[in-house]
Structures are given as structure tokens and as C-alpha cells.
Design a protein around this motif. Structure first.
Motif, PDB file in Angstrom:
ATOM      1  N   ASP A 151       0.904  -1.186  -0.169  1.00 23.41           N
ATOM      2  CA  ASP A 151      -0.056   0.076   0.106  1.00 23.41           C
ATOM      3  C   ASP A 151       0.682   1.255   0.073  1.00 23.41           C
ATOM      4  O   ASP A 151       1.457   1.618   1.040  1.00 23.41           O
ATOM      5  N   LEU A 152       0.912   2.054  -1.087  1.00 20.01           N
ATOM      6  CA  LEU A 152       1.906   2.984  -1.353  1.00 20.01           C
ATOM      7  C   LEU A 152       1.479   4.287  -0.485  1.00 20.01           C
ATOM      8  O   LEU A 152       2.423   5.329  -0.308  1.00 20.01           O
ATOM      9  N   ARG A 153       0.307   4.155   0.239  1.00 22.80           N
ATOM     10  CA  ARG A 153       0.181   5.461   1.061  1.00 22.80           C
ATOM     11  C   ARG A 153       0.626   5.253   2.359  1.00 22.80           C
ATOM     12  O   ARG A 153       0.364   5.942   3.512  1.00 22.80           O
ATOM     13  N   THR A 154       1.219   4.051   2.976  1.00 23.21           N
ATOM     14  CA  THR A 154       1.830   3.668   4.208  1.00 23.21           C
ATOM     15  C   THR A 154       3.324   3.732   4.182  1.00 23.21           C
ATOM     16  O   THR A 154       4.111   3.835   3.187  1.00 23.21           O
ATOM     17  N   SER A 155       4.181   3.543   5.179  1.00 24.55           N
ATOM     18  CA  SER A 155       5.444   3.628   5.535  1.00 24.55           C
ATOM     19  C   SER A 155       6.193   2.483   4.799  1.00 24.55           C
ATOM     20  O   SER A 155       7.270   2.366   4.821  1.00 24.55           O
ATOM     21  N   LEU A 156       5.085   1.255   4.360  1.00 27.20           N
ATOM     22  CA  LEU A 156       6.054   0.158   3.971  1.00 27.20           C
ATOM     23  C   LEU A 156       6.607   0.525   2.605  1.00 27.20           C
ATOM     24  O   LEU A 156       7.527  -0.249   2.039  1.00 27.20           O
ATOM     25  N   GLN A 159      10.001   1.731   3.479  1.00 31.26           N
ATOM     26  CA  GLN A 159      10.848   0.472   4.220  1.00 31.26           C
ATOM     27  C   GLN A 159      11.415  -0.264   2.979  1.00 31.26           C
ATOM     28  O   GLN A 159      12.623  -0.653   3.181  1.00 31.26           O
ATOM     29  N   LEU A 160      10.709  -0.549   2.104  1.00 31.47           N
ATOM     30  CA  LEU A 160      10.943  -1.406   1.133  1.00 31.47           C
ATOM     31  C   LEU A 160      12.118  -0.674  -0.172  1.00 31.47           C
ATOM     32  O   LEU A 160      12.870  -1.298  -0.454  1.00 31.47           O
ATOM     33  N   ALA A 201      11.176   7.006  -3.818  1.00 33.85           N
ATOM     34  CA  ALA A 201      11.082   6.838  -2.444  1.00 33.85           C
ATOM     35  C   ALA A 201      12.188   5.806  -2.019  1.00 33.85           C
ATOM     36  O   ALA A 201      12.469   4.873  -2.560  1.00 33.85           O
ATOM     37  N   PRO A 202      12.683   6.059  -0.761  1.00 28.74           N
ATOM     38  CA  PRO A 202      13.000   7.366  -0.047  1.00 28.74           C
ATOM     39  C   PRO A 202      14.272   8.046  -0.579  1.00 28.74           C
ATOM     40  O   PRO A 202      15.180   7.523  -1.178  1.00 28.74           O
ATOM     41  N   PRO A 203      14.571   9.271   0.002  1.00 28.94           N
ATOM     42  CA  PRO A 203      15.706  10.155  -0.572  1.00 28.94           C
ATOM     43  C   PRO A 203      17.137   9.669   0.529  1.00 28.94           C
ATOM     44  O   PRO A 203      17.878   9.843  -0.194  1.00 28.94           O
TER      45      PRO A 203
END
Length: 209
Positions: A151-156, A159-160, A201-203
């Protein structure tokens, strides 16, 4: 997203050794990655699914069920949910639902009242078949190409991305190919937005220019 220890028994050091040998021979090395996909054998799925896996449809459990029930009632119509096995692996939308920490496969969505999942297989992917209480959320696990989704709206998402970027940086890889990115339209019609969201994501792990 663990290392494949069958191909690289020593883990990342083995991958880096291959990359170093290729670089010594004047070759560039890249990796292939399915964009935002999660394998059904991944620790993010089994034995306890990460709550940040994408649910592209949700409803509510209409009555208590036991760990052995194969008919699951919902409070809403599920007739528009994926209801038959796909004829194409490419277009497969999946027939897996999650209730609490259990993944369940259903054979028919709707039933005679339009609100029932029928002929259900309990405890898929080494999750634990369990009793569930009325009012629990039933989420359809979004699927393409036989995989679930972040779910691209979450912190996962971050993380990935951190995990992938870390492997690239530590092993000295030269490029990455984000395959299957079109499937991120499962998040919504703004495919351009969701694909970009996954890729940039992420930088914080990117090497300095």
C-alpha cells in the motif's frame, strides 16, 4: 525482500563479489525488480501478514466465524469482487481476503444473497486459521501476476525502497529496472503518480551526486 540464499548462499557479500568481478571485466551490472510487488512467500506475508499490504476492497464480517468455517458472510454486497479464477496470469486479480491476521482464499464471491464468500480455504500461506468476531474488517488483497502489493500510502513503501536502495549501494550495482510499474494503477487511476511515488522513495539512502 530477503536475499535468495539458493543463488547467493553467503548473502549480500556473494552478490557483491559477482558485481566486483563484472566491474573488473568492464561490465555494468543491474537488477530487475517488480515495482511494489510482494511475493506470497515473503516474511511480509507469512506467517503473519503485514497490515500495510494493499487492500483494494473492504467490507465487514456479518457474523462470528470459527477457524473451520468455509462460508464467510459480509455486511455488504461482494458480487463485484473478483469472483472467478482469471483466465490469464497477467490479468489475475486474486481471490484472497484477509481477516485479522489470517489470509483466506474464496472460490465464489456473492453466493445466493450476494454477500457471502463461498468454499473458502483457511489459513493460506502459513497464516493461522482462527475464529473471527462479527464486525472484523474483511480486506481483499490486491493482486497482479500472482503477487500482493505494497500500500503506497503507508510507510511500507519507504521501508522496501530503503531495502532495495541499500542493496544497490552496498553491492555497487549500476542500475535498476522497475518492471510491472503499470500494475501500480491498482492504487487508483493516477497511475503516473503511484509509479513515481514508488520509484523515487525514499531519498535518504541515495548516494550523493
Amino acid at each position: 525482500y530477503p536475499m535468495n540464499l539458493k543463488n547467493y548462499p553467503s548473502g549480500e557479500p556473494g552478490l557483491k563479489a559477482v558485481v566486483d568481478k563484472c566491474h573488473a571485466a568492464g561490465l555494468k551490472v543491474g537488477i530487475h525488480c517488480l515495482t511494489s510487488f510482494v511475493a506470497k512467500t515473503d516474511p511480509l506475508v507469512t506467517p503473519k501478514p503485514d497490515p500495510r499490504l494493499l487492500k483494494d476492497r473492504v467490507t465487514t464480517l456479518a457474523a462470528d466465524i470459527t477457524a473451520t468455517d468455509t462460508t464467510i458472510p459480509s455486511t455488504d454486497s461482494v458480487a463485484v469482487w473478483p469472483a472467478l479464477p482469471s483466465v490469464s496470469f497477467v490479468s489475475d486479480r486474486g481471490m484472497d481476503i484477509q481477516i485479522d491476521d489470517e489470509i483466506i482464499g474464496y472460490s465464489i464471491a456473492g453466493g445466493t444473497d450476494g454477500k457471502t464468500f463461498v468454499k473458502c480455504a483457511r489459513g493460506l500461506h502459513r497464516t493461522q486459521a482462527a475464529s473471527h468476531k462479527q464486525g472484523a474488517t474483511i480486506g481483499h488483497l490486491g493482486q497482479r501476476y500472482g503477487h500482493y502489493f505494497v500500500d503506497l500510502r503507508t510507510s511500507l513503501k519507504d521501508q522496501l525502497a530503503e531495502r532495495i536502495a541499500g542493496v544497490i549501494n552496498r553491492c555497487g550495482l549500476d542500475m535498476i529496472y522497475f518492471d510491472g510499474a503499470e500494475s501500480n494503477s491498482i492504487m487508483g487511476p493516477e497511475k503516473w503518480y503511484w509509479v513515481t511515488s514508488a520509484v523515487i522513495a525514499p531519498p535518504n539512502t541515495r548516494p550523493a551526486p
